[in-house]
Design a protein around this motif. Structure first.
Motif, PDB file in Angstrom:
ATOM      1  N   PHE A 191      70.526  57.356  10.696  1.00 22.92           N
ATOM      2  CA  PHE A 191      70.984  58.182  11.807  1.00 22.92           C
ATOM      3  C   PHE A 191      69.895  58.225  12.874  1.00 22.92           C
TER       4      PHE A 191
ATOM      5  N   LEU B  66      72.382  61.003  16.632  1.00 23.52           N
ATOM      6  CA  LEU B  66      73.082  61.055  15.350  1.00 23.52           C
ATOM      7  C   LEU B  66      74.096  59.934  15.151  1.00 23.52           C
TER       8      LEU B  66
ATOM      9  N   LEU C 217      75.254  56.579  13.594  1.00 26.77           N
ATOM     10  CA  LEU C 217      74.857  55.881  12.372  1.00 26.77           C
ATOM     11  C   LEU C 217      74.780  54.398  12.684  1.00 26.77           C
TER      12      LEU C 217
END
Length: 228
Positions: free
Chosen positions: A7, A52, A54
């Motif tokens: 992340f 955040l 991925l």
């Protein structure tokens, strides 16, 4: 070459076209990577630099004492939440928060997948999930309050007591803590809109007592304004 999923917590532009990335990876915990040319005009991958998100990182071998370099990045999972102003504000707050508290965190699969679970909740428009995620992190780190018959949470000792020990931890706020801590699915805990600001303030007080060198995230003011 080494492949890592992680992340993205923060990114800092370096020079004209390069960047330094701070990430929490599945295999190695908190990592800092250097990526060359990500901000060049023809590089479409700069659109992947979202807090955040991925990402899959292809890591080149480290030379000397330098930081690892990323030769390729790919998006692992797509979300619509970045188009939602409330969700986007929550994402910035939590990435800011995690970038601070995970700086010394090694591989932690439970924590890694808890971030993924939080993002799924937010993607489902659970706009209070960031508050409950902060309790999840405390539980994983082993510093969550201990449950007993007390009515008021004492943030310094991490226990519930018969008398109020801190002005922010009144009966209503303490009850939310206890409900969340006792719930099998923490994200089903409901927090009244009128109590969300006070509950968030209580969380930050608790972190101050139990997380070394904790500082208030710079994005706190923005998330409070959005939810007023």
């Amino acid at each position: 070459m080494n492949l890592q999923n992680g992340f993205l917590l923060s990114f800092i532009k370096y020079g004209e076209n390069d960047a330094v990335l701070h990430c929490f990876t599945e295999e190695e915990g908190f990592q800092t990577y250097f990526i060359k040319g990500i901000y060049s005009k023809r590089n479409k991958k700069k659109a992947l630099l979202q807090p955040l998100s991925l990402l899959s990182f292809t890591i080149s071998p480290v030379k000397g004492n330098g930081i690892a370099s990323v030769s390729k990045i790919e998006l692992v999972k797509t979300h619509d939440m970045y188009m939602d102003i409330k969700a986007n504000t929550v994402i910035f707050f939590i990435s800011d928060f995690l970038n601070q508290v995970l700086r010394h965190e090694n591989k932690n699969p439970v924590l890694f997948f808890s971030i993924d679970e939080f993002i799924d909740e937010l993607n489902g428009k659970n706009y209070q999930c960031h508050l409950l995620f902060l309790i999840t992190v405390l539980k994983i780190q082993g510093v969550a309050p201990l449950i007993n018959d007390g009515q008021y949470l004492d943030p310094e000792t991490g226990t519930f007591s018969p008398a109020q020990a801190h002005h922010m931890f009144n009966e209503e706020i303490s009850a939310i803590w206890k409900t969340a801590l006792c719930s099998e699915n923490l994200y089903t805990t409901r927090i009244q809109n009128s109590l969300r600001k006070d509950f968030l303030d209580s969380l930050l007080v608790y972190y101050h007592y139990h997380i070394t060198d904790f500082k208030i995230p710079t994005s706190l003011e923005v998330i409070q304004q959005i939810f007023e």
